[in-house]
Motif scaffolding. Structure first.
Motif, PDB file in Angstrom:
ATOM      1  N   ILE A   1       8.218  -3.960 -15.037  1.00 37.90           N
ATOM      2  CA  ILE A   1       8.204  -2.904 -14.027  1.00 37.90           C
ATOM      3  C   ILE A   1       9.495  -2.917 -13.220  1.00 37.90           C
ATOM      4  O   ILE A   1       9.867  -3.943 -12.646  1.00 37.90           O
ATOM      5  N   ALA A   2      10.172  -1.761 -13.177  1.00 37.32           N
ATOM      6  CA  ALA A   2      11.382  -1.630 -12.366  1.00 37.32           C
ATOM      7  C   ALA A   2      11.059  -1.186 -10.949  1.00 37.32           C
ATOM      8  O   ALA A   2      11.748  -1.567  -9.998  1.00 37.32           O
ATOM      9  N   ARG A   3      10.020  -0.365 -10.818  1.00 34.43           N
ATOM     10  CA  ARG A   3       9.652   0.116  -9.495  1.00 34.43           C
ATOM     11  C   ARG A   3       8.220   0.638  -9.523  1.00 34.43           C
ATOM     12  O   ARG A   3       7.765   1.209 -10.510  1.00 34.43           O
ATOM     13  N   LEU A   4       7.522   0.431  -8.418  1.00 27.79           N
ATOM     14  CA  LEU A   4       6.190   0.984  -8.219  1.00 27.79           C
ATOM     15  C   LEU A   4       6.302   2.211  -7.324  1.00 27.79           C
ATOM     16  O   LEU A   4       6.992   2.179  -6.297  1.00 27.79           O
ATOM     17  N   VAL A   5       5.618   3.279  -7.707  1.00 24.08           N
ATOM     18  CA  VAL A   5       5.578   4.489  -6.881  1.00 24.08           C
ATOM     19  C   VAL A   5       4.127   4.770  -6.529  1.00 24.08           C
ATOM     20  O   VAL A   5       3.309   5.046  -7.411  1.00 24.08           O
ATOM     21  N   TYR A   6       3.824   4.677  -5.247  1.00 20.35           N
ATOM     22  CA  TYR A   6       2.478   4.952  -4.748  1.00 20.35           C
ATOM     23  C   TYR A   6       2.434   6.409  -4.319  1.00 20.35           C
ATOM     24  O   TYR A   6       2.953   6.786  -3.267  1.00 20.35           O
ATOM     25  N   LEU A   7       1.817   7.245  -5.147  1.00 19.96           N
ATOM     26  CA  LEU A   7       1.802   8.685  -4.937  1.00 19.96           C
ATOM     27  C   LEU A   7       0.521   9.096  -4.203  1.00 19.96           C
ATOM     28  O   LEU A   7      -0.543   9.191  -4.803  1.00 19.96           O
ATOM     29  N   ASP A   8       0.654   9.317  -2.898  1.00 19.21           N
ATOM     30  CA  ASP A   8      -0.503   9.623  -2.053  1.00 19.21           C
ATOM     31  C   ASP A   8      -1.658   8.684  -2.423  1.00 19.21           C
ATOM     32  O   ASP A   8      -2.791   9.112  -2.647  1.00 19.21           O
ATOM     33  N   ALA A   9      -1.318   7.413  -2.488  1.00 18.92           N
ATOM     34  CA  ALA A   9      -2.172   6.430  -3.151  1.00 18.92           C
ATOM     35  C   ALA A   9      -2.761   5.406  -2.195  1.00 18.92           C
ATOM     36  O   ALA A   9      -2.273   5.192  -1.079  1.00 18.92           O
ATOM     37  N   MET A  10      -3.807   4.750  -2.666  1.00 23.36           N
ATOM     38  CA  MET A  10      -4.331   3.564  -2.008  1.00 23.36           C
ATOM     39  C   MET A  10      -3.351   2.414  -2.237  1.00 23.36           C
ATOM     40  O   MET A  10      -2.929   2.180  -3.373  1.00 23.36           O
TER      41      MET A  10
END
Length: 245
Positions: free
Chosen positions: A95-104
């Motif tokens: 994983i290079a980056r985590l994107v929390y999209l309107d996420a928990m």
């Protein structure tokens, strides 16, 4: 290096939810995967009380390993914020980056009910949790208000297992903290679904990276071009290596 995106849908939806975003990413030469988690869509027949966060984590880990995906921008919408957190805990090297999209956005040992207590109101007596009902405008069905789009969203909605909400997430791998994070917040939301403030400093020591979209929860349907633009920006910076150094 070609950036690879893995877009993970939220509760009740399917991978088809990303259909309007994928062309924008693919047109820029990106690889894009949009798995449908077990128990939804074409795998709805597999839904049962034993399907939970662990099942969905295994779905995504299996995809990453079988396709040998690395340097992935892993995007999780809504409930899938827990999924991508658990995935990154298991295979952080991919994983290079985590994107929390309107996420928990959980911490170690929390479940969906801990992260968003408002979800407790959705629970009934059995193991099935039906989708949220449509609300008056501007909130609509998961933030979707156009009648044609609402009808399309309904074609992909299905029940969720209670275990998805009750199963805790493991985030105890020290390597997880090194992965940069981006948070994308949709600003049109009903009362009671307040999100936690994003800490000013990420676990890896970088400043918080928070973006906003002036639309409802299902932004991949209501604002696909704008969302893709944000994701492309994140991907470009990952590809340049600037986000890690």
């Amino acid at each position: 290096m070609t950036t690879t995106y893995v877009l993970v849908h939220g509760a009740w939806h399917t991978g088809q939810a990303w259909a309007r975003v994928v062309p924008h990413l693919a047109a820029s030469g990106r690889r894009v995967f949009t798995p449908t988690l077990t128990g939804y869509g074409e795998t709805a027949h597999l839904l049962g009380p034993d399907v939970g966060l662990g099942t969905h984590t295994a779905d995504v880990v299996r995809l990453l390993v079988e396709e040998d995906l690395r340097d992935v921008v892993l995007v999780g919408h809504s409930y899938a914020g827990l999924v991508i957190s658990a995935v990154a805990n298991q295979v952080p090297e991919r994983i290079a980056r985590l994107v929390y999209l309107d996420a928990m956005v959980p911490t170690d040992g929390e479940n969906a009910l801990d992260v968003m207590p408002a979800t407790r109101a959705m629970l009934g007596d059995g193991w099935r949790v039906p989708p949220l009902p449509e609300l008056p405008a501007p909130f609509g069905l998961f933030g979707v208000t156009d009648p044609g789009d609402v009808a399309w969203v309904r074609t992909m909605l299905g029940d969720q297992s209670l275990r998805c909400l009750e199963e805790p997430v493991a985030m105890d791998n020290p390597a997880l903290d090194a992965i940069p994070r981006t948070h994308i917040h949709c600003t049109v939301k009903p009362e009671g679904f307040d999100r936690r403030p994003v800490p000013a400093v990420q676990p890896n020591g970088e400043p918080a990276d928070v973006r906003e979209l002036a639309t409802g929860h299902d932004c991949m349907i209501t604002a696909p071009a704008e969302l893709a633009g944000l994701l492309l920006d994140v991907g470009d910076r990952v590809g340049a290596g600037s986000l890690r150094g």
